[in-house]
Scaffold this active site. Structure first.
Site, short mmCIF file in Angstrom:
data_model
loop_
_atom_site.label_atom_id
_atom_site.label_comp_id
_atom_site.label_asym_id
_atom_site.label_seq_id
_atom_site.Cartn_x
_atom_site.Cartn_y
_atom_site.Cartn_z
N HIS A 1 21.26 -5.49 38.69
CA HIS A 1 22.37 -6.35 38.25
C HIS A 1 23.52 -5.88 39.46
CE1 HIS A 1 22.07 -8.61 34.31
NE2 HIS A 1 21.16 -8.88 35.31
N TYR B 1 31.40 -10.08 29.95
CA TYR B 1 32.37 -9.25 29.10
C TYR B 1 33.75 -10.33 28.90
CZ TYR B 1 30.06 -5.07 29.69
OH TYR B 1 28.90 -3.90 29.76
N PRO C 1 30.23 1.41 23.07
CA PRO C 1 29.36 0.79 23.87
C PRO C 1 29.92 -0.02 25.01
CG PRO C 1 29.11 -0.15 21.88
CD PRO C 1 30.26 0.89 21.48
N TYR D 1 31.44 2.13 35.90
CA TYR D 1 30.37 1.35 35.44
C TYR D 1 29.19 1.98 36.01
CZ TYR D 1 28.30 -2.41 32.76
OH TYR D 1 27.59 -3.07 32.02
N LYS E 1 27.51 3.59 28.35
CA LYS E 1 27.51 4.65 28.84
C LYS E 1 26.59 5.65 28.15
CE LYS E 1 29.75 4.74 32.65
NZ LYS E 1 28.64 4.04 33.40
#
Ligand code: APR
Ligand code: PHB
Length: 387
Positions: free
Chosen positions: A72, A200, A291, A381, A295
């Protein structure tokens, strides 16, 4: 029974340490309370950072991830009825892999067994003796009988509820703990993902996340109150809520049979230091992140790569320094991940406070319009390489 490194726990952290030590000819034994089927099926994380994927490849465990995992190169943020893509490749030149923790654990266990490694399933560690001395021991119970594993060093990779962290004397540690005022209701659904990338979504009814496990299985989460009973949430109610929180004109959430439902509390937690005498803590036993930043798994993998290298330096070159520095080195990445995870959590969840919610909206607008702000998210990220 005797080994050089006694490892407690066969989540992803313990067997990875055992495998990396084996590659350098250092023997270890892994003790795991549960049976193999249980640890291989437990639903957990699913996003592997750029550097953690490289680590798995470097130690010969990347083959199936390369073939079946999905690369991704960005995520989607949804808020106020519109969508903003954070393009990782463009912003920082790195990507992440969608590759489930269950698959990593399966590959690790299979590899340790193929290499003749010892993972003792059904072996519950009950005490760590003499961590400050030269010859520590791990007491454990297996098939009803009490046994002792003597070793040079103990690596506790036994998760948040294990005995590792609790074996450090109270006066030798400092803990930092925050329980966030909401949980995640997580579902696994037998339906193709509705999006190529993770979504998200911030919504006034609460946060929602669309993730996936494969081209046929979706993983979805909803922000819910801490005392939620997943059994009280019918499949229909879950799909309705997800659809509403992620709604976007022209986009539709695909629905299918829900095959797993669970509740994840949102906690931030760190123990300092991450070692005591000859006892070293790695993974969830030492730290927990909410979460939202994906990580937890990555920290666990990174943690164990440090003692693996440190034990190799010690046993092959007599160099004690990397082991002595383990806690300081590991904690730098841990705190970066703690900050990022708390920040993502704060950015995307709905709070009681109207002022807070208005600030979040402004922050999301700023992220969508500022390359510098988006780059910060992308760097964290995908995982910051030098930490
Ligand atoms: N003796 C032996 N094994 C134990 C004991 C004990 N006393 N206590 C716990 N264990 C085992 C658990 O059964 C579990 O299999 O230790 C293992 C710890 O595994 P994880 O909880 O997966 O922890 P870790 O390897 O650090 O991985 C962290 O897991 O929770 C997720 O999001 C988190 O992805 C992150 C990852
Ligand atoms: C998951 O796929 O389980 C997942 C993905 C991203 C997150 C958390 C969990 O931030």
């Amino acid at each position: 029974m005797r080994t050089r490194v006694a490892i407690i726990g066969a989540g992803p952290a313990g067997p990875l340490l055992s495998h990396m030590l084996h590659l350098a000819g250092i023997d270890s034994v892994v003790l795991e309370t549960r049976d193999r089927a249980y640890v291989e099926a437990r639903q957990r994380a699913g996003v592997v950072e750029h550097g953690a994927a490289e680590l798995l490849q470097r130690v010969g465990l990347g083959e199936r991830m390369e073939r079946e995992g999905i690369v991704h190169s960005g995520i989607e943020l949804r808020f106020s009825g519109h969508s903003h893509r954070v393009d990782f490749t463009d912003l920082c030149g790195r990507t992440v892999r969608i590759w489930a923790q269950t698959e990593i654990v399966k590959d690790l266990v299979a590899r340790r067994q193929a290499d003749g490694g010892q993972i003792l399933f059904g072996a519950q560690a009950t005490a760590i003796e003499d961590a400050k001395g030269d010859r520590p021991k791990v007491h454990f119970v297996r098939k009803g009988s009490h046994q002792v594993l003597e070793c040079d060093y103990v690596a506790a990779c036994d998760g948040f509820h294990g005995i590792g962290r609790r074996s450090l004397p109270r006066q030798a540690v400092r803990t930092f703990d925050r329980l966030h005022p909401f949980s995640w209701l997580g579902v696994l659904a037998d339906v193709a993902p509705s999006s190529d990338e993770l979504i998200y979504a911030r919504h006034e009814r609460g946060f929602a996340l669309h993730s996936l496990r494969s081209e046929h299985v979706s993983r979805l989460y909803l922000q819910v109150p801490n005392d939620t009973d997943p059994a009280q949430w019918s499949d229909e109610r879950i799909w309705d809520e997800l659809s509403e929180r992620m709604a976007l004109p022209g986009w539709e959430l695909k629905q299918g049979p829900i095959i797993d439902k669970s509740l994840t509390p949102m906690r931030s937690f760190v123990t300092e230091p991450m070692s005591h005498g000859r006892l070293y803590l790695a993974g969830d036993t030492a730290h927990i992140v909410p979460p939202t930043g994906a990580k937890g798994l990555n920290l666990a993998l990174n943690d164990v790569s440090l003692p693996a290298q440190a034990f190799i330096a010690l046993y092959t070159h007599g160099d004690h320094e990397p082991l002595q520095e383990y806690s300081n080195t590991a904690l730098r990445r841990v705190w970066r991940a703690e900050h990022f995870s708390a920040w993502m959590t704060h950015l995307l969840h709905t709070f009681e406070d109207a002022f807070e919610n208005r600030l979040q909206h402004d922050h999301l607008e700023f992220l969508a319009s500022s390359r510098a702000a988006s780059t910060q998210l992308a760097e964290n990220y995908t995982g910051i390489p030098h930490l």
